[in-house]
Motif scaffolding. Structure first.
Motif, PDB file in Angstrom:
ATOM      1  N   LEU A   8      -9.393  -4.200  -0.809  1.00  0.00           N
ATOM      2  CA  LEU A   8      -8.576  -5.389  -1.052  1.00  0.00           C
ATOM      3  C   LEU A   8      -9.474  -6.596  -1.360  1.00  0.00           C
ATOM      4  CD1 LEU A   8      -5.858  -6.832  -1.142  1.00  0.00           C
ATOM      5  CD2 LEU A   8      -5.944  -7.049   1.358  1.00  0.00           C
TER       6      LEU A   8
ATOM      7  N   VAL B  92       0.856  -1.182   0.000  1.00  0.00           N
ATOM      8  CA  VAL B  92       0.000   0.000   0.000  1.00  0.00           C
ATOM      9  C   VAL B  92       0.897   1.239   0.000  1.00  0.00           C
ATOM     10  CG1 VAL B  92      -0.240   0.028   2.532  1.00  0.00           C
ATOM     11  CG2 VAL B  92      -1.965   1.136   1.132  1.00  0.00           C
TER      12      VAL B  92
ATOM     13  N   VAL C 136      -3.517   0.231  -3.340  1.00  0.00           N
ATOM     14  CA  VAL C 136      -3.176  -1.120  -2.889  1.00  0.00           C
ATOM     15  C   VAL C 136      -2.856  -1.919  -4.140  1.00  0.00           C
ATOM     16  CG1 VAL C 136      -3.983  -3.195  -1.715  1.00  0.00           C
ATOM     17  CG2 VAL C 136      -4.776  -0.949  -0.974  1.00  0.00           C
TER      18      VAL C 136
ATOM     19  N   LEU D 152      -9.465  -0.201   3.360  1.00  0.00           N
ATOM     20  CA  LEU D 152      -8.535  -1.241   2.899  1.00  0.00           C
ATOM     21  C   LEU D 152      -9.190  -2.606   2.781  1.00  0.00           C
ATOM     22  CD1 LEU D 152      -5.626  -2.160   2.237  1.00  0.00           C
ATOM     23  CD2 LEU D 152      -5.332  -2.591   4.688  1.00  0.00           C
TER      24      LEU D 152
END
Lengths: 321, 321
Positions: free
Chosen positions: A218, A155, A265, A214
């Motif tokens: 992700l 990241v 990411v 995140l």
């Protein structure tokens, strides 16, 4: 308010002029030229007052963030930004507000040599839609679906600042004057990771930007790729401002689930890892390895110092202010 | 409502698939390829409930019209449509409404082989922004600024129907059952003059689409070109439905000042006039010569059987429903 006059007055005579824009603002269409041997990347994002930004957010931030969010999507695919179109819905004609808005818009477009090529101005609830376009060489775009077991997960920058900034603005948390300004600015004026995105083109397998948090973002990569992952929560990059303000545990929660950071990411295989780190270092981009992709489809295994880490289930970003 | 699920469910698995779309809906960006030796035409239009369409307009019409308005802008520049991005703001999740909306959207995109390549779905007041992109060979796009004294002024199709349809819906005028349906449909489901636009590329000097009304839109051309014009009101093409419903005088007023017809107005010089008429006839496009451009900058001289014709000053389109 005459919408034509508004557009003309504020947008037509200002901002970066690119050679690949053959006909800019003022006709039924803009006419542009995509360079030979480049593909076109296109993204659209809408921001609505009270939903995607605070109803009392500064006009400069509203414009800045709308551009940043779109350039961030281009960066997440490895594309270099070129042009934006803006559709702006305004409840009333407020010259001071519009001035500030235009300043915020051109701040980012100038920096990235992006040209505003057209759009629409309408009367309605405060909202704006930007379509951003950019270039990416054939077969180098970063897709969500290309992650492979064994890929390392990285990241850029720091996570969680924007979420804490929002909570400061909402009165949910307090911070020292210095941290307060820093965190609020990270919420109002996110940095699109444009250079990071283009630096990743030939080395990373996948990329996405952190808009929803995140874990959520992700997970998009993992679902699209049919993979799982282990993420080491203790390795998440958090700013000292965030750490000092809320402590480690809460900082991790912001880093995992607060949105609007607009960091990238991405995943990279072992073989390309060295090239990628060199390429990012050359571009002066900070990136942190936070975990690894595995073959356990759909499973995101969070670890804190190697022990299982449970994230509150309702900590996801809700897109509601 | 999960915006991702909504987009996926309704848009990702349906509609026309083009070879020049390398990556469609579902990633941070769409990736596309502009053909060699073509320029890219880009346009954006926003439609807001209660401002650009009636709050109780059928969902099919809302989508259909939003696509039509954008394809019409491409046509006005002579561009062939290729891709659209959609940003949709919905106050609530209403599956029946969305179904109908999606049907209206795909009705037009399928017909013109246009692919929906991405967008955004957000919670907010009912509104939608479409960015449409298309191709035009270099140096053939129709610009507003190229009209020359002596150019003949043409308009495609018929004018005024959409305005009368709106007035029927608002209860301002009445019509027979047959005319009523026809006129309302012309308001709800305008036809973008795509084939007319591409047929005009190498012969017409300028083009614009009639969104704000003939007088307003022709004036854009005249201002941009530094010209004036004479328009013969008695030669304006009006449908028998409009003529039968409101009579000649009122039909002229609709034709001159009601918006939303999305016919094309264009100018052509004497030399190219024959080629243009042949080219339009080959494409089966009806076009009517309604006047001529002159050198009297900014003056639009309306004539009814050669006598001066005065249009009510407040008859312009106000973009308010």
């Amino acid at each position: 308010m005459k919408e034509f006059d508004l557009i003309k007055q504020y947008f037509a005579q200002r901002g970066h002029v690119r050679k690949d824009v053959i006909l800019g603002i003022g006709d039924d269409c803009a006419i542009t030229k995509v360079p030979d041997n480049q593909h076109l990347a296109v993204t659209t994002d809408t921001l609505i007052s009270g939903v995607h930004f605070l109803a009392d957010a500064p006009a400069r931030s509203v414009a800045y963030k709308a551009v940043a969010v779109n350039l961030s999507d281009l960066a997440a695919c490895g594309a270099e930004p070129a042009w934006i179109s803006l559709s702006l819905s305004l409840p009333s004609y407020d010259e001071a507000w519009i001035d500030e808005f235009v300043n915020g818009l051109y701040e980012l477009t100038e920096y990235y040599s992006v040209q505003l090529i057209g759009g629409d101005t309408v009367t309605g609830p405060l909202a704006l839609t930007i379509t951003a376009q950019g270039f990416v060489p054939p077969d180098t775009e970063l897709r969500r679906s290309n992650a492979k077991p064994g890929d390392w997960i990285y990241v850029t920058g720091n996570l969680g600042d924007a979420g804490a900034g929002l909570d400061i603005l909402k009165g949910n948390i307090e911070a020292s004057a210095e941290h307060r300004d820093y965190l609020i600015n990270r919420h109002y004026y996110p940095t699109p990771r444009v250079l990071a995105g283009t630096s990743l083109r030939r080395t990373a397998n996948t990329g996405i930007d952190v808009s929803d948090g995140l874990v959520a973002d992700l997970s998009h990569i993992l679902r699209a790729s049919g993979c799982g992952a282990t993420v080491h929560v203790d390795r998440l990059p958090v700013s000292s401002a965030l750490f000092d303000t809320v402590g480690a545990q809460q900082a991790y929660r912001y880093a995992l689930s607060a949105g609007d950071d607009y960091e990238l990411v991405f995943t990279v295989n072992e073989e390309q890892r060295g090239n990628l780190e060199t390429s990012l270092a050359n571009a002066n981009v900070k990136a942190t390895c936070i975990g690894q992709v595995n073959g356990y489809t759909g499973q995101l295994d969070l670890r804190l110092y190697d022990a299982k880490y449970e994230l509150d289930k309702d900590a996801g970003y809700e897109h509601q202010f």
